[in-house]
Design a protein around this motif. Structure first.
Motif, PDB file in Angstrom:
ATOM      1  N   THR A  91       7.016   6.622 -11.910  1.00 13.40           N
ATOM      2  CA  THR A  91       5.928   7.207 -11.115  1.00 13.40           C
ATOM      3  C   THR A  91       5.007   6.138 -10.563  1.00 13.40           C
ATOM      4  O   THR A  91       4.626   6.167  -9.380  1.00 13.40           O
ATOM      5  N   TRP A  92       4.647   5.161 -11.391  1.00 12.56           N
ATOM      6  CA  TRP A  92       3.717   4.132 -10.935  1.00 12.56           C
ATOM      7  C   TRP A  92       4.334   3.249  -9.856  1.00 12.56           C
ATOM      8  O   TRP A  92       3.668   2.850  -8.899  1.00 12.56           O
ATOM      9  N   PHE A  93       5.619   2.949  -9.972  1.00  9.98           N
ATOM     10  CA  PHE A  93       6.261   2.120  -8.955  1.00  9.98           C
ATOM     11  C   PHE A  93       6.364   2.848  -7.624  1.00  9.98           C
ATOM     12  O   PHE A  93       6.281   2.229  -6.565  1.00  9.98           O
ATOM     13  N   VAL A  94       6.543   4.166  -7.654  1.00  4.07           N
ATOM     14  CA  VAL A  94       6.547   4.927  -6.404  1.00  4.07           C
ATOM     15  C   VAL A  94       5.162   4.858  -5.754  1.00  4.07           C
ATOM     16  O   VAL A  94       5.030   4.634  -4.546  1.00  4.07           O
ATOM     17  N   ILE A  95       4.108   5.045  -6.553  1.00  3.26           N
ATOM     18  CA  ILE A  95       2.733   4.997  -6.031  1.00  3.26           C
ATOM     19  C   ILE A  95       2.436   3.634  -5.417  1.00  3.26           C
ATOM     20  O   ILE A  95       1.935   3.519  -4.293  1.00  3.26           O
ATOM     21  N   VAL A  96       2.772   2.588  -6.145  1.00  5.19           N
ATOM     22  CA  VAL A  96       2.436   1.224  -5.712  1.00  5.19           C
ATOM     23  C   VAL A  96       3.234   0.823  -4.473  1.00  5.19           C
ATOM     24  O   VAL A  96       2.700   0.224  -3.538  1.00  5.19           O
ATOM     25  N   ASN A  97       4.520   1.174  -4.435  1.00 10.72           N
ATOM     26  CA  ASN A  97       5.344   0.736  -3.311  1.00 10.72           C
ATOM     27  C   ASN A  97       5.096   1.522  -2.040  1.00 10.72           C
ATOM     28  O   ASN A  97       5.542   1.119  -0.966  1.00 10.72           O
ATOM     29  N   PHE A  98       4.410   2.658  -2.148  1.00  9.75           N
ATOM     30  CA  PHE A  98       3.927   3.320  -0.943  1.00  9.75           C
ATOM     31  C   PHE A  98       2.555   2.782  -0.544  1.00  9.75           C
ATOM     32  O   PHE A  98       2.234   2.686   0.633  1.00  9.75           O
ATOM     33  N   GLY A  99       1.736   2.423  -1.533  1.00  9.70           N
ATOM     34  CA  GLY A  99       0.382   1.959  -1.239  1.00  9.70           C
ATOM     35  C   GLY A  99       0.308   0.522  -0.787  1.00  9.70           C
ATOM     36  O   GLY A  99      -0.455   0.185   0.130  1.00  9.70           O
ATOM     37  N   LEU A 100       1.115  -0.359  -1.395  1.00 12.05           N
ATOM     38  CA  LEU A 100       1.025  -1.793  -1.080  1.00 12.05           C
ATOM     39  C   LEU A 100       1.412  -2.131   0.359  1.00 12.05           C
ATOM     40  O   LEU A 100       0.682  -2.868   1.032  1.00 12.05           O
ATOM     41  N   PRO A 101       2.535  -1.628   0.894  1.00  9.21           N
ATOM     42  CA  PRO A 101       2.832  -1.941   2.303  1.00  9.21           C
ATOM     43  C   PRO A 101       1.754  -1.450   3.258  1.00  9.21           C
ATOM     44  O   PRO A 101       1.429  -2.128   4.241  1.00  9.21           O
ATOM     45  N   LEU A 102       1.177  -0.281   2.974  1.00 11.62           N
ATOM     46  CA  LEU A 102       0.089   0.210   3.817  1.00 11.62           C
ATOM     47  C   LEU A 102      -1.133  -0.696   3.703  1.00 11.62           C
ATOM     48  O   LEU A 102      -1.835  -0.947   4.687  1.00 11.62           O
ATOM     49  N   GLY A 103      -1.396  -1.205   2.479  1.00 10.96           N
ATOM     50  CA  GLY A 103      -2.525  -2.118   2.290  1.00 10.96           C
ATOM     51  C   GLY A 103      -2.340  -3.417   3.048  1.00 10.96           C
ATOM     52  O   GLY A 103      -3.276  -3.941   3.668  1.00 10.96           O
ATOM     53  N   VAL A 104      -1.115  -3.951   3.013  1.00  8.69           N
ATOM     54  CA  VAL A 104      -0.819  -5.184   3.752  1.00  8.69           C
ATOM     55  C   VAL A 104      -0.951  -4.944   5.254  1.00  8.69           C
ATOM     56  O   VAL A 104      -1.522  -5.756   5.989  1.00  8.69           O
ATOM     57  N   PHE A 105      -0.436  -3.800   5.720  1.00  3.54           N
ATOM     58  CA  PHE A 105      -0.545  -3.463   7.135  1.00  3.54           C
ATOM     59  C   PHE A 105      -2.005  -3.270   7.545  1.00  3.54           C
ATOM     60  O   PHE A 105      -2.408  -3.651   8.651  1.00  3.54           O
ATOM     61  N   TYR A 106      -2.808  -2.713   6.634  1.00  3.22           N
ATOM     62  CA  TYR A 106      -4.233  -2.514   6.928  1.00  3.22           C
ATOM     63  C   TYR A 106      -4.939  -3.847   7.153  1.00  3.22           C
ATOM     64  O   TYR A 106      -5.739  -3.999   8.088  1.00  3.22           O
ATOM     65  N   ARG A 107      -4.671  -4.825   6.307  1.00  2.00           N
ATOM     66  CA  ARG A 107      -5.311  -6.141   6.456  1.00  2.00           C
ATOM     67  C   ARG A 107      -4.910  -6.792   7.775  1.00  2.00           C
ATOM     68  O   ARG A 107      -5.744  -7.358   8.489  1.00  2.00           O
ATOM     69  N   MET A 108      -3.626  -6.701   8.096  1.00  2.00           N
ATOM     70  CA  MET A 108      -3.157  -7.311   9.341  1.00  2.00           C
ATOM     71  C   MET A 108      -3.770  -6.614  10.555  1.00  2.00           C
ATOM     72  O   MET A 108      -4.198  -7.268  11.508  1.00  2.00           O
ATOM     73  N   HIS A 109      -3.825  -5.289  10.520  1.00  2.00           N
ATOM     74  CA  HIS A 109      -4.381  -4.553  11.650  1.00  2.00           C
ATOM     75  C   HIS A 109      -5.892  -4.755  11.743  1.00  2.00           C
ATOM     76  O   HIS A 109      -6.459  -4.746  12.842  1.00  2.00           O
ATOM     77  N   SER A 110      -6.553  -4.947  10.610  1.00  2.00           N
ATOM     78  CA  SER A 110      -7.998  -5.205  10.621  1.00  2.00           C
ATOM     79  C   SER A 110      -8.315  -6.516  11.324  1.00  2.00           C
ATOM     80  O   SER A 110      -9.341  -6.640  11.998  1.00  2.00           O
ATOM     81  N   VAL A 111      -7.430  -7.508  11.157  1.00  2.00           N
ATOM     82  CA  VAL A 111      -7.640  -8.798  11.830  1.00  2.00           C
ATOM     83  C   VAL A 111      -7.689  -8.595  13.343  1.00  2.00           C
ATOM     84  O   VAL A 111      -8.558  -9.137  14.033  1.00  2.00           O
ATOM     85  N   GLY A 112      -6.762  -7.791  13.879  1.00  2.00           N
ATOM     86  CA  GLY A 112      -6.769  -7.523  15.312  1.00  2.00           C
ATOM     87  C   GLY A 112      -8.021  -6.796  15.764  1.00  2.00           C
ATOM     88  O   GLY A 112      -8.618  -7.141  16.789  1.00  2.00           O
ATOM     89  N   GLY A 113      -8.437  -5.788  14.990  1.00  2.82           N
ATOM     90  CA  GLY A 113      -9.646  -5.052  15.343  1.00  2.82           C
ATOM     91  C   GLY A 113     -10.893  -5.912  15.282  1.00  2.82           C
ATOM     92  O   GLY A 113     -11.772  -5.832  16.161  1.00  2.82           O
ATOM     93  N   LEU A 114     -10.975  -6.766  14.277  1.00  2.00           N
ATOM     94  CA  LEU A 114     -12.140  -7.642  14.136  1.00  2.00           C
ATOM     95  C   LEU A 114     -12.184  -8.702  15.233  1.00  2.00           C
ATOM     96  O   LEU A 114     -13.269  -9.087  15.687  1.00  2.00           O
ATOM     97  N   LEU A 115     -11.020  -9.195  15.646  1.00  2.00           N
ATOM     98  CA  LEU A 115     -10.992 -10.148  16.762  1.00  2.00           C
ATOM     99  C   LEU A 115     -11.487  -9.481  18.045  1.00  2.00           C
ATOM    100  O   LEU A 115     -12.178 -10.106  18.853  1.00  2.00           O
ATOM    101  N   GLU A 116     -11.138  -8.205  18.222  1.00  2.00           N
ATOM    102  CA  GLU A 116     -11.629  -7.458  19.386  1.00  2.00           C
ATOM    103  C   GLU A 116     -13.150  -7.320  19.333  1.00  2.00           C
ATOM    104  O   GLU A 116     -13.843  -7.484  20.343  1.00  2.00           O
ATOM    105  N   VAL A 117     -13.674  -7.032  18.141  1.00  2.00           N
ATOM    106  CA  VAL A 117     -15.131  -6.926  17.978  1.00  2.00           C
ATOM    107  C   VAL A 117     -15.791  -8.273  18.241  1.00  2.00           C
ATOM    108  O   VAL A 117     -16.842  -8.369  18.884  1.00  2.00           O
ATOM    109  N   TYR A 118     -15.165  -9.364  17.767  1.00  2.00           N
ATOM    110  CA  TYR A 118     -15.706 -10.711  17.975  1.00  2.00           C
ATOM    111  C   TYR A 118     -15.767 -11.052  19.468  1.00  2.00           C
ATOM    112  O   TYR A 118     -16.772 -11.576  19.962  1.00  2.00           O
ATOM    113  N   VAL A 119     -14.679 -10.742  20.186  1.00  2.00           N
ATOM    114  CA  VAL A 119     -14.614 -11.091  21.609  1.00  2.00           C
ATOM    115  C   VAL A 119     -15.643 -10.306  22.416  1.00  2.00           C
ATOM    116  O   VAL A 119     -16.277 -10.833  23.347  1.00  2.00           O
TER     117      VAL A 119
END
Length: 568
Positions: free
Chosen positions: A538-566
């Motif tokens: 159960t825990w591995f299912v939770i983590v392996n769905f949450g972790l890729p989304l978390g990594v994608f969130y950080r990457m997408h946040s970089v793009g959004g923050l660069l837009e705010v900076y510009v």
């Protein structure tokens, strides 16, 4: 005519060149524009239904493979996905050679779509995914005596699919196609559904091989110093029932393939998610006609001006984070990871996350104090950015709440548990505050600098050019040029200066928080508290769905923050 594709979107378009959409259900509409709008909605509905059915079919296959490996094997799932990839390849090639080259096919291009960091991410993650497939082909070739031919064919088709899709997205992600509307929508939706299924398979397959790796480590701990490990490194994924019998003839080559495969695996999940987001914007832009009011006359460019403290603090966070990450990787890969390395890892986050939250709150307050108007124009790219930020944040937030419940219910007074609990609470708060700051910044209208600042900068440039008269003054001019950065910094208004400092600091922080979990820092796998509370599977299912989304969130946040900076 091929020149139509490169035509500027701001150029006036002859209405005779516009291909209005038609649909048999709305052929009796009195107005051409009304029929066009209804046909567009119907086309989006039918293409969306196509994608939904494909996703449900693939999800049923993958779920059956997880719960009943005898009836549905991984090879069966690979065959289904290979068929979908081949269909997508045929459509992409047809779009490149046929649809996009028709007369007046691309009269408009969306300037907001396909930012350089998005297209760069597609190339980066696509290259890593190609290497991943190369490692898988090499590994399966070595073990060809005990592996099925599908395990070589599937990654081979994957390489062709990744290369073609990356080329397609790099060159055509801004297209607002005006011909063959419904066929293009269906092709885009089929490609989105295929990428979603590849992501779902990657998540579940990642669960399996991480689970195997953890079990092998437990076996090594149990028999360390007593007997050799009874389980040599075998296959990563179970395509049938004979996993344990499939061993490598050459251990060195197998370890290289295994380590390379595990290192590159997270990039494959990120590649699928990024492609889905770009393809969705293209789907929304099919048949879209952009008026000249939607097109920015001056597009702001990224310049490292007006920031001093943000880069300094952000660089410090990156350097310290890199040291913590390397220390954690060295300790965590040993047989018995020390408790101290977990304390250092969580302490780093506990210090960094509040700083990021405070910066985001201050930035939101400054946005409220500004007199900038909100940009209410229709913008599919910005709408998708908001949805992706909110949706991807749910991965980390959901995982944190599961962790909070487990830690509070067991022993929250333990040092490691209390640190993990604080980390989870702070992570939730940081995600929420950063989302508010970025989304509010994305909706602020781009305004040029004040006239007074422009006048001062122009006068400075004129004075600077007049002083460049003699080669003998070169040394003095170099010294003055080195001070121009500080001069520009001092002429920015305090609101713009603070917004730029905060945005740049958050960009660097999100980069290091993206790098650490992407390259294998997963203490949530290793500390064992949540795993023992929820159960192994159960825990591995939770983590392996949450972790890729978390990594994608950080990457997408970089793009959004660069837009705010510009735009600050």
């Amino acid at each position: 005519c091929h020149h139509c594709k490169n035509r500027s979107a701001s150029a006036p378009t002859d209405t005779s060149k516009i291909h209005y959409e038609k649909f048999w259900l709305y052929r009796h509409c009195s107005s051409v524009q009304q029929r066009d709008r209804q046909a567009q909605k119907a086309g989006q509905l039918f293409s969306g239904l196509l994608a939904m059915n494909v996703v449900f079919l693939g999800s049923a296959f993958i779920s059956s493979m997880i719960f009943n490996k005898v009836a549905i094997t991984l090879a069966d799932v690979w065959i289904l996905l290979s068929i979908l990839k081949v269909l997508c390849l045929f459509w992409i090639i047809y779009y490149l050679l046929g649809t996009s080259r028709q007369p007046h096919a691309v009269l408009y291009r969306d300037s907001h779509a396909g930012a350089i960091w998005i297209r760069g991410s597609v190339l980066l993650f696509g290259s890593c995914s190609i290497l991943l497939n190369v490692f898988q082909i090499g590994y399966s070739t070595i073990l060809v005596h005990c592996k099925s031919r599908v395990e070589i064919v599937f990654p081979s088709i994957g390489i062709l699919f990744i290369c073609t899709q990356a080329y397609f997205l790099w060159h055509h992600c801004k297209d607002c196609i005006q011909v063959q509307h419904n066929f293009t929508r269906c092709g885009l939706m089929l490609t989105i559904a295929t990428n979603l299924l590849l992501w779902l398979l990657a998540v579940t397959n990642d669960t399996l091989h991480v689970e195997i790796e953890s079990q092998l480590r437990e076996v090594e701990r149990r028999f360390a110093g007593k007997a050799p490990s009874p389980h040599p490194h075998g296959c990563w994924a179970d395509t049938g029932n004979e996993t344990a019998l499939c061993t490598c003839p050459n251990t060195t080559i197998c370890k290289v393939f295994q380590k390379g495969y595990i290192l590159l695996y997270p990039f494959n999940t990120e590649y699928c998610l990024v492609c889905c987001s770009v393809l969705y914007v293209m789907w929304k832009n099919v048949g879209r006609r952009i008026s000249h009011h939607h097109i920015p006359h001056t597009k702001p460019k990224f310049k490292l001006q007006g920031v001093v403290f943000g880069p300094l603090l952000g660089t410090s966070a990156v350097i310290i984070g890199a040291c913590v990450f390397m220390m954690y990787q060295i300790q965590a890969t040993s047989l018995v990871p020390s408790r101290q390395v977990f304390v250092i890892y969580y302490s780093y986050y506990i210090v960094l996350l509040p700083l990021m939250s405070v910066g985001a709150v201050i930035g939101t307050i400054i946005h409220a104090l500004e007199k900038k108007e909100l940009d209410t124009l229709k913008n599919p790219t910005r709408s998708l950015d908001v949805v992706l930020l909110m949706g991807a944040a749910l991965g980390q937030i959901g995982m944190s709440y599961f962790s909070i419940v487990a830690l509070v219910a067991t022993d929250p007074r333990d040092l490691l548990n209390s640190l993990s609990l604080s980390y989870s609470v702070l992570l939730i708060f940081q995600n929420i505050t950063q989302n508010v700051f970025v989304i509010d910044g994305l909706h602020r209208r781009r305004t040029p600098p004040g006239k007074e600042e422009d006048t001062k900068e122009e006068q400075n440039r004129e004075a600077y050019s007049q002083r460049r008269v003699s080669v003998l003054e070169l040394g003095q001019e170099i010294r003055k040029a080195s001070l121009s950065y500080i001069h520009t910094y001092s002429h920015l208004s305090w609101k713009r200066r603070v917004l730029r400092e905060i945005s740049f600091f958050l960009v660097l922080c999100n980069i290091i928080l993206w790098v650490m979990p992407t390259f294998g820092a997963h203490p949530i796998f290793e500390n064992g508290m949540e795993r023992s509370f929820y159960g192994y599977s159960t825990w591995f299912v939770i983590v392996n769905f949450g972790l890729p989304l978390g990594v994608f969130y950080r990457m997408h946040s970089v793009g959004g923050l660069l837009e705010v900076y510009v735009t600050a």
